[in-house]
Design a protein around this motif. Structure first.
Motif, PDB file in Angstrom:
ATOM      1  N   ALA C  33     -28.138   8.981  -6.231  1.00 22.17           N
ATOM      2  CA  ALA C  33     -28.153  10.376  -6.685  1.00 22.17           C
ATOM      3  C   ALA C  33     -28.797  11.274  -5.631  1.00 22.17           C
ATOM      4  O   ALA C  33     -28.332  12.392  -5.380  1.00 22.17           O
ATOM      5  CB  ALA C  33     -28.903  10.491  -8.016  1.00 22.17           C
ATOM      6  N   ILE C  36     -26.408  11.562  -2.412  1.00 22.69           N
ATOM      7  CA  ILE C  36     -25.230  12.415  -2.619  1.00 22.69           C
ATOM      8  C   ILE C  36     -25.639  13.884  -2.713  1.00 22.69           C
ATOM      9  O   ILE C  36     -24.864  14.780  -2.365  1.00 22.69           O
ATOM     10  CB  ILE C  36     -24.431  11.950  -3.872  1.00 22.69           C
ATOM     11  CG1 ILE C  36     -22.946  12.223  -3.670  1.00 22.69           C
ATOM     12  CG2 ILE C  36     -24.924  12.575  -5.142  1.00 22.69           C
ATOM     13  CD1 ILE C  36     -22.048  11.539  -4.687  1.00 22.69           C
ATOM     14  N   THR C  37     -26.862  14.147  -3.150  1.00 24.41           N
ATOM     15  CA  THR C  37     -27.302  15.533  -3.281  1.00 24.41           C
ATOM     16  C   THR C  37     -27.915  16.039  -1.973  1.00 24.41           C
ATOM     17  O   THR C  37     -27.817  17.226  -1.658  1.00 24.41           O
ATOM     18  CB  THR C  37     -28.317  15.663  -4.433  1.00 24.41           C
ATOM     19  OG1 THR C  37     -27.931  14.811  -5.501  1.00 24.41           O
ATOM     20  CG2 THR C  37     -28.364  17.084  -4.948  1.00 24.41           C
ATOM     21  N   VAL C  40     -25.851  18.090   0.622  1.00 28.45           N
ATOM     22  CA  VAL C  40     -25.652  19.528   0.536  1.00 28.45           C
ATOM     23  C   VAL C  40     -26.694  20.292   1.366  1.00 28.45           C
ATOM     24  O   VAL C  40     -26.482  21.452   1.723  1.00 28.45           O
ATOM     25  CB  VAL C  40     -25.663  19.984  -0.939  1.00 28.45           C
ATOM     26  CG1 VAL C  40     -27.048  20.338  -1.412  1.00 28.45           C
ATOM     27  CG2 VAL C  40     -24.723  21.158  -1.156  1.00 28.45           C
ATOM     28  N   TYR C  67     -18.867  17.306   4.600  1.00 26.44           N
ATOM     29  CA  TYR C  67     -19.523  17.216   3.290  1.00 26.44           C
ATOM     30  C   TYR C  67     -18.606  16.552   2.272  1.00 26.44           C
ATOM     31  O   TYR C  67     -19.016  15.641   1.538  1.00 26.44           O
ATOM     32  CB  TYR C  67     -19.924  18.615   2.821  1.00 26.44           C
ATOM     33  CG  TYR C  67     -20.492  18.653   1.433  1.00 26.44           C
ATOM     34  CD1 TYR C  67     -21.713  18.069   1.156  1.00 26.44           C
ATOM     35  CD2 TYR C  67     -19.807  19.270   0.396  1.00 26.44           C
ATOM     36  CE1 TYR C  67     -22.245  18.093  -0.125  1.00 26.44           C
ATOM     37  CE2 TYR C  67     -20.331  19.297  -0.886  1.00 26.44           C
ATOM     38  CZ  TYR C  67     -21.542  18.706  -1.143  1.00 26.44           C
ATOM     39  OH  TYR C  67     -22.065  18.731  -2.402  1.00 26.44           O
ATOM     40  N   TYR C  71     -19.356  13.054   0.545  1.00 29.83           N
ATOM     41  CA  TYR C  71     -19.523  13.045  -0.908  1.00 29.83           C
ATOM     42  C   TYR C  71     -18.618  11.981  -1.518  1.00 29.83           C
ATOM     43  O   TYR C  71     -19.052  11.165  -2.341  1.00 29.83           O
ATOM     44  CB  TYR C  71     -19.216  14.422  -1.502  1.00 29.83           C
ATOM     45  CG  TYR C  71     -19.528  14.508  -2.983  1.00 29.83           C
ATOM     46  CD1 TYR C  71     -20.758  14.960  -3.417  1.00 29.83           C
ATOM     47  CD2 TYR C  71     -18.600  14.106  -3.934  1.00 29.83           C
ATOM     48  CE1 TYR C  71     -21.064  15.015  -4.771  1.00 29.83           C
ATOM     49  CE2 TYR C  71     -18.890  14.158  -5.283  1.00 29.83           C
ATOM     50  CZ  TYR C  71     -20.118  14.626  -5.702  1.00 29.83           C
ATOM     51  OH  TYR C  71     -20.415  14.674  -7.041  1.00 29.83           O
TER      52      TYR C  71
ATOM     53  N   VAL D  31     -28.744  13.308 -10.501  1.00 34.30           N
ATOM     54  CA  VAL D  31     -28.146  14.367  -9.680  1.00 34.30           C
ATOM     55  C   VAL D  31     -28.539  15.750 -10.208  1.00 34.30           C
ATOM     56  O   VAL D  31     -28.957  16.625  -9.440  1.00 34.30           O
ATOM     57  CB  VAL D  31     -26.609  14.211  -9.623  1.00 34.30           C
ATOM     58  CG1 VAL D  31     -25.966  15.415  -8.966  1.00 34.30           C
ATOM     59  CG2 VAL D  31     -26.239  12.949  -8.863  1.00 34.30           C
ATOM     60  N   ILE D  35     -30.602  18.568  -8.143  1.00 30.82           N
ATOM     61  CA  ILE D  35     -30.029  19.888  -7.875  1.00 30.82           C
ATOM     62  C   ILE D  35     -30.972  20.983  -8.365  1.00 30.82           C
ATOM     63  O   ILE D  35     -31.282  21.938  -7.644  1.00 30.82           O
ATOM     64  CB  ILE D  35     -28.649  20.042  -8.562  1.00 30.82           C
ATOM     65  CG1 ILE D  35     -27.630  19.084  -7.939  1.00 30.82           C
ATOM     66  CG2 ILE D  35     -28.156  21.471  -8.453  1.00 30.82           C
ATOM     67  CD1 ILE D  35     -26.321  18.997  -8.703  1.00 30.82           C
ATOM     68  N   LEU D 103     -20.261  17.018 -10.884  1.00 25.79           N
ATOM     69  CA  LEU D 103     -21.476  16.900 -10.066  1.00 25.79           C
ATOM     70  C   LEU D 103     -21.257  17.506  -8.679  1.00 25.79           C
ATOM     71  O   LEU D 103     -22.144  18.150  -8.117  1.00 25.79           O
ATOM     72  CB  LEU D 103     -21.900  15.434  -9.947  1.00 25.79           C
ATOM     73  CG  LEU D 103     -22.218  14.718 -11.260  1.00 25.79           C
ATOM     74  CD1 LEU D 103     -22.618  13.269 -10.994  1.00 25.79           C
ATOM     75  CD2 LEU D 103     -23.321  15.430 -12.020  1.00 25.79           C
ATOM     76  N   PHE D 104     -20.054  17.309  -8.126  1.00 23.50           N
ATOM     77  CA  PHE D 104     -19.745  17.858  -6.804  1.00 23.50           C
ATOM     78  C   PHE D 104     -19.862  19.379  -6.811  1.00 23.50           C
ATOM     79  O   PHE D 104     -20.527  19.974  -5.958  1.00 23.50           O
ATOM     80  CB  PHE D 104     -18.323  17.452  -6.401  1.00 23.50           C
ATOM     81  CG  PHE D 104     -17.862  18.063  -5.099  1.00 23.50           C
ATOM     82  CD1 PHE D 104     -18.159  17.460  -3.899  1.00 23.50           C
ATOM     83  CD2 PHE D 104     -17.134  19.257  -5.083  1.00 23.50           C
ATOM     84  CE1 PHE D 104     -17.739  18.018  -2.687  1.00 23.50           C
ATOM     85  CE2 PHE D 104     -16.723  19.827  -3.890  1.00 23.50           C
ATOM     86  CZ  PHE D 104     -17.023  19.202  -2.686  1.00 23.50           C
ATOM     87  N   ALA D 107     -23.407  20.588  -7.334  1.00 25.54           N
ATOM     88  CA  ALA D 107     -24.259  20.350  -6.165  1.00 25.54           C
ATOM     89  C   ALA D 107     -24.109  21.437  -5.108  1.00 25.54           C
ATOM     90  O   ALA D 107     -24.953  21.563  -4.210  1.00 25.54           O
ATOM     91  CB  ALA D 107     -23.950  18.976  -5.552  1.00 25.54           C
ATOM     92  N   LEU D 108     -23.026  22.230  -5.200  1.00 25.04           N
ATOM     93  CA  LEU D 108     -22.854  23.322  -4.235  1.00 25.04           C
ATOM     94  C   LEU D 108     -23.706  24.531  -4.602  1.00 25.04           C
ATOM     95  O   LEU D 108     -23.845  25.458  -3.792  1.00 25.04           O
ATOM     96  CB  LEU D 108     -21.374  23.727  -4.167  1.00 25.04           C
ATOM     97  CG  LEU D 108     -20.456  22.700  -3.514  1.00 25.04           C
ATOM     98  CD1 LEU D 108     -19.002  23.099  -3.703  1.00 25.04           C
ATOM     99  CD2 LEU D 108     -20.763  22.565  -2.024  1.00 25.04           C
TER     100      LEU D 108
END
Lengths: 227, 227, 227, 227
Positions: C33, C36-37, C40, C67, C71, D31, D35, D103-104, D107-108
């Motif tokens: 987790a 993947i974060t 960004v 990215y 991802y 995640v 974030i 989640l993608f 996450a932005l």
């Protein structure tokens, strides 16, 4: 949220779908774990001329002090969270938002820590006053968010485990009020007298919190054994 | 915390509210996961003139070495944590703080890693000595925090699963003491002889820890089969 | 670790203390987790002259492409991890380290992503070749770590859930080997022909992985229905 | 994934190996927790001349507004995720990817938050328009990803807990569509009229989401009590 406002997890005519607070706990544990670890990002090797590293590391002492204070503070917040939600059986939309409020205010601590430690190191007296006021305001905000959560749980005893005594959450609420006053005092002292005194209070408050954890409640219980 | 000091989770006259250590574990797993992943933030693409990337990436070798050492070290700390708390049935306020102490000291590793890798790359001999001393001191602090935790668990056998042999945590405590000596030795060697030797010890210590994990205990068990 | 090398969780003469893999899963989920974060964080608002923001954001396209590729790659790694460990009943020290190897190599992806996206944007042809080689090498390393884990599980069927067919992990191992070849190919093509071709392969490989997830196994099962 | 496309967790001839969605939940909670906490990294003590700290902190107001908006937005996303997956019994490869899509896009948000708050503070009118367009596009993307997830769950009622009414996910899908329109409107207003109006919509949309959470569904249920 159901029409009765207590829970959005019980579908009409069905049993609760899952242990109510499990995701609240795992999400909150994640947020506390990240906050307490992000604090260390404020500790950076100073960018200095060759040969000046030791000196520059020592000059960073306000950052270390702020780091220790904030680590203790987040740790105490997590212990409080654990103590509170170990006693909660059911949540609902309102409790979710009170919890998100606690996480919101606690998440501001790394920022406040960074502001105060930079101000103590690089700023003039005015900057240092600004720094301790910012940190103190975040402390006040954290206390207010706990006050709200404890107040809500005091008034919604039905959400709690049946074995939780009626006096538990009022005592916790009193502790949060003391914290609020402590941070307000630190702002005053730091602004009017000396920012260093405020730093000392910032370090002492989590220690006080840790020592009295469940302590006020124990005290009251001794006085009112049938509460 | 109850008056008896063993647990704050048993309300007066009621059963334990929930599995005692579940949130301690999920919070600690979160912190270890973040620490081990934050290490990679110290690896950054070097900001160089066009065409110099390969050369600059190779010049970063101390950062890679420090990354591997610290990754191994955090991994070993997590494995130790798992081995210890798999054997713990109940916590209590004191154990919570010993655990928070372990997390505190481990959380300093990304900072120490960053200091030492920057000093090896950009600093002079004095800076490099400073760097290895900082890393070594954090290693000493981590060892001290484990020593405290293991010592506490040695003296509170009642918190443990009943099947855990009496000699398990004393053996772990001995391992922590060896680690403490190892990091102290690395500081001395790095300061008096050569910082590179200290780096080698920093890499070897987690490997030693990993290989002897539960090893000292096994050894003792062979000697004292009825322990 | 026990003398038999299979598990450090069974104390002499006692039952397993707890579900073996629960902390491995929660720690690994945390690491995935975070990785993947963290990707960004490589997306940053460009620091430009007033009025140039739109232009500068568009010029960052290699960062967006990198990215998305990374991802997808981390997501596929997590899905693979889940598929593998859903079938594992018991761990042990060796499996813990194979798992830590997978997490180690995956944790390098944000660094490699940052290197390649910066090289594509700011570097010359040589830098871009360096960038894709670095990313490709991390891809190779990730594939090797999975190869090791799958190979270990292929040879330790006793650690698995009894319902897992014998051919499952050999098929996964084959998939990891294909990934290894894919990343090696991308390095070659990127170095000898054009870095942009390598970027395309980096984007396609996770898509391939996702589509064939359990696919090779299905294929084999159709051919050898009694496997 | 099995040939039937519903789940990759049921091996041929065997029962499900484990609770299907447990790792999806723990990974997603991780995640979301990261974030929501990364947002605070965008709040940094301003680097200013001595004595200018207070002034500079006040000038950062767009960063605070963006922080609050995004915190609320991520919080609402997490609450939506919890409300949706509390009703899901089984996943499968497709649902995993719909979830990874949510989640993608979420996450932005820290990136978009950073872009808009920097543009409001330092940019000219064109930059500010760019900033709100970037944030709005991410909001559109988040809404689209939820739309996909809700649509999938609407069409795969067999994956849900049996007590979930048929009208629940269509109502959620409608809510996501309203969000999509809201962010599209904010882009238009921010681009054609005034970026500040877009900021106001960005703050209001999560509040609307929070207030109507399960609200549209309740409304429909009142009208069609046998749905």
């Amino acid at each position: 949220m159901g029409v009765d406002g207590t829970s959005d997890e019980t579908p009409p005519g069905g049993p609760p779908l899952r242990r109510e607070t499990s995701r609240l706990l795992s999400f909150s544990d994640g947020v506390f774990a990240i906050i307490i670890t992000l604090l260390v990002l404020d500790l950076q090797p100073p960018r200095v001329e060759r040969g000046q590293l030791l000196h520059a590391l020592i000059e960073q002492w306000p950052a270390y002090l702020a780091y220790v204070s904030s680590y203790l503070y987040v740790a105490v917040n997590w212990l409080n969270h654990r103590a509170a939600f170990n006693r909660v059986e059911n949540s609902g939309k309102a409790l979710q938002w009170y919890n998100l409020g606690v996480l919101f205010s606690t998440a501001l601590l790394p920022f406040a820590t960074s502001v105060v430690s930079q101000a103590m190191r690089d700023g003039d007296q005015a900057d240092q006053r600004t720094g301790v006021v910012v940190y103190g305001l975040v402390g006040v905000l954290v206390s207010v968010s706990w006050l709200g959560l404890y107040h809500y749980l005091t008034r919604h005893h039905d959400l709690l485990d049946q074995t939780v005594p009626r006096r538990f959450f009022p005592a916790e609420r009193a502790r949060a009020a003391i914290g609020l006053l402590g941070y307000a005092l630190a702002i005053l002292v730091g602004y009017l007298v000396n920012p260093l005194f405020a730093l000392a209070i910032f370090l002492l408050l989590p220690i006080f919190y840790s020592l009295t954890s469940s302590g006020l409640y124990e005290l009251r219980r001794l006085r009112h054994p049938h509460g």
